[in-house]
Design an enzyme around this catalytic site. Sequence first.
Site, PDB file in Angstrom:
ATOM      1  N   GLY A  52       0.871  -1.176   0.000  1.00  0.00           N
ATOM      2  CA  GLY A  52       0.000   0.000   0.000  1.00  0.00           C
ATOM      3  C   GLY A  52       0.900   1.215   0.000  1.00  0.00           C
ATOM      4  CD  GLU A  53       2.826   5.851   0.275  1.00  0.00           C
ATOM      5  OE1 GLU A  53       3.012   5.545  -0.916  1.00  0.00           O
ATOM      6  OE2 GLU A  53       3.770   6.152   1.050  1.00  0.00           O
ATOM      7  CB  SER A  54       5.460   2.684   3.765  1.00  0.00           C
ATOM      8  OG  SER A  54       6.145   3.661   3.005  1.00  0.00           O
ATOM      9  CB  CYS A  84       5.289  -3.758  -1.308  1.00  0.00           C
ATOM     10  SG  CYS A  84       5.697  -2.534  -2.549  1.00  0.00           S
ATOM     11  NE  ARG A 113       7.741   5.885   0.837  1.00  0.00           N
ATOM     12  CZ  ARG A 113       7.421   7.088   0.388  1.00  0.00           C
ATOM     13  NH1 ARG A 113       8.234   8.100   0.507  1.00  0.00           N
ATOM     14  NH2 ARG A 113       6.263   7.277  -0.211  1.00  0.00           N
ATOM     15  CB  ILE A 142       3.119  -2.401  -7.446  1.00  0.00           C
ATOM     16  CG1 ILE A 142       2.630  -3.656  -8.182  1.00  0.00           C
ATOM     17  CG2 ILE A 142       2.228  -1.200  -7.731  1.00  0.00           C
ATOM     18  CD1 ILE A 142       1.343  -4.249  -7.620  1.00  0.00           C
ATOM     19  NE  ARG A 143       4.239   5.053  -6.363  1.00  0.00           N
ATOM     20  CZ  ARG A 143       5.077   6.004  -6.778  1.00  0.00           C
ATOM     21  NH1 ARG A 143       5.438   6.054  -8.045  1.00  0.00           N
ATOM     22  NH2 ARG A 143       5.551   6.887  -5.940  1.00  0.00           N
ATOM     23  CG  HIS A 179       2.708  -6.519  -4.214  1.00  0.00           C
ATOM     24  ND1 HIS A 179       1.964  -6.031  -3.167  1.00  0.00           N
ATOM     25  CD2 HIS A 179       3.458  -5.494  -4.660  1.00  0.00           C
ATOM     26  CE1 HIS A 179       2.241  -4.752  -2.988  1.00  0.00           C
ATOM     27  NE2 HIS A 179       3.149  -4.398  -3.881  1.00  0.00           N
ATOM     28  CD  GLU A 181       0.327  -9.030  -1.976  1.00  0.00           C
ATOM     29  OE1 GLU A 181       1.357  -9.702  -1.830  1.00  0.00           O
ATOM     30  OE2 GLU A 181       0.338  -7.793  -2.119  1.00  0.00           O
TER      31      GLU A 181
HETATM   32  N1  GLN Z   1       5.678   3.008  -2.763  1.00  0.00           N
HETATM   33  C1  GLN Z   1       4.930   2.519  -1.639  1.00  0.00           C
HETATM   34  C2  GLN Z   1       5.440   3.074  -0.320  1.00  0.00           C
HETATM   35  O1  GLN Z   1       6.303   3.849  -0.282  1.00  0.00           O
HETATM   36  C3  GLN Z   1       4.955   1.002  -1.588  1.00  0.00           C
HETATM   37  C4  GLN Z   1       4.226   0.422  -2.767  1.00  0.00           C
HETATM   38  C5  GLN Z   1       3.527  -0.869  -2.512  1.00  0.00           C
HETATM   39  O2  GLN Z   1       3.324  -1.289  -1.356  1.00  0.00           O
HETATM   40  N2  GLN Z   1       3.087  -1.500  -3.576  1.00  0.00           N
HETATM   41  O3  GLN Z   1       4.949   2.689   0.691  1.00  0.00           O
END
Ligand code: GLN
Length: 201
Positions: A52-54, A84, A113, A142-143, A179, A181
Amino acid sequence: MAGSSKPHVGVLALQGDFREHALVLRELGADVIHVRRPEELAAVDGLVLPGGESSVQDKLSRTFGLAEPLKQAIASGLPVYGTCAGLILLADRILDGITGQQTLGGLDVSVRRNAFGSQLDSFETDLDVPALGDEPVHAVFIRAPVVEKVGPQATRLASLDDGQVVAVEQGNLLGTAFHPEVTGDIRFHAYFLDKVRAHAH
Ligand code: GLN
């Protein structure tokens, strides 16, 4: 989980793809609990920190009073698997975090990150993961972050062809920059559940 072989596994459900992790863990026979409060955390034998987004997960975990209980649980040996953003939360050191961003820590690694930049936001590749057998793991990034430094407490489980480390473990802690999952390859979750079962017994 006394007397039962069904591990109670929490998935931190503040933000991100916790539902996908819950599906995989249930498929593997775990009892899955969405963790949003300290009482829910206290009831689990293991915990997954989803992607997700840390920076958002960091803020929410502090706002919800979960950050300290999470740190204590990690320190006391709870098996935790971070994917991630979850890997970022588990890292002792973060590079390129937003201003004030904190981690829970536990894994003796430095994680950068968004390490692949905007040119290569997302990509897929096959990884050799000797700990999971001969068959390569198809990995979706993913990112994604990258493990820039593996400290002496942690062990590398997988790297990209250029040597960048993307999976690590340290005792009961497991982290992947990608990921599992979302791919249907459940071996990382199964590997994690082995840690959970061993710890619960
Ligand atoms: N770029 C996201 C972050 O900094 C991580 C991306 C992800 O969990 N798919 O948290």
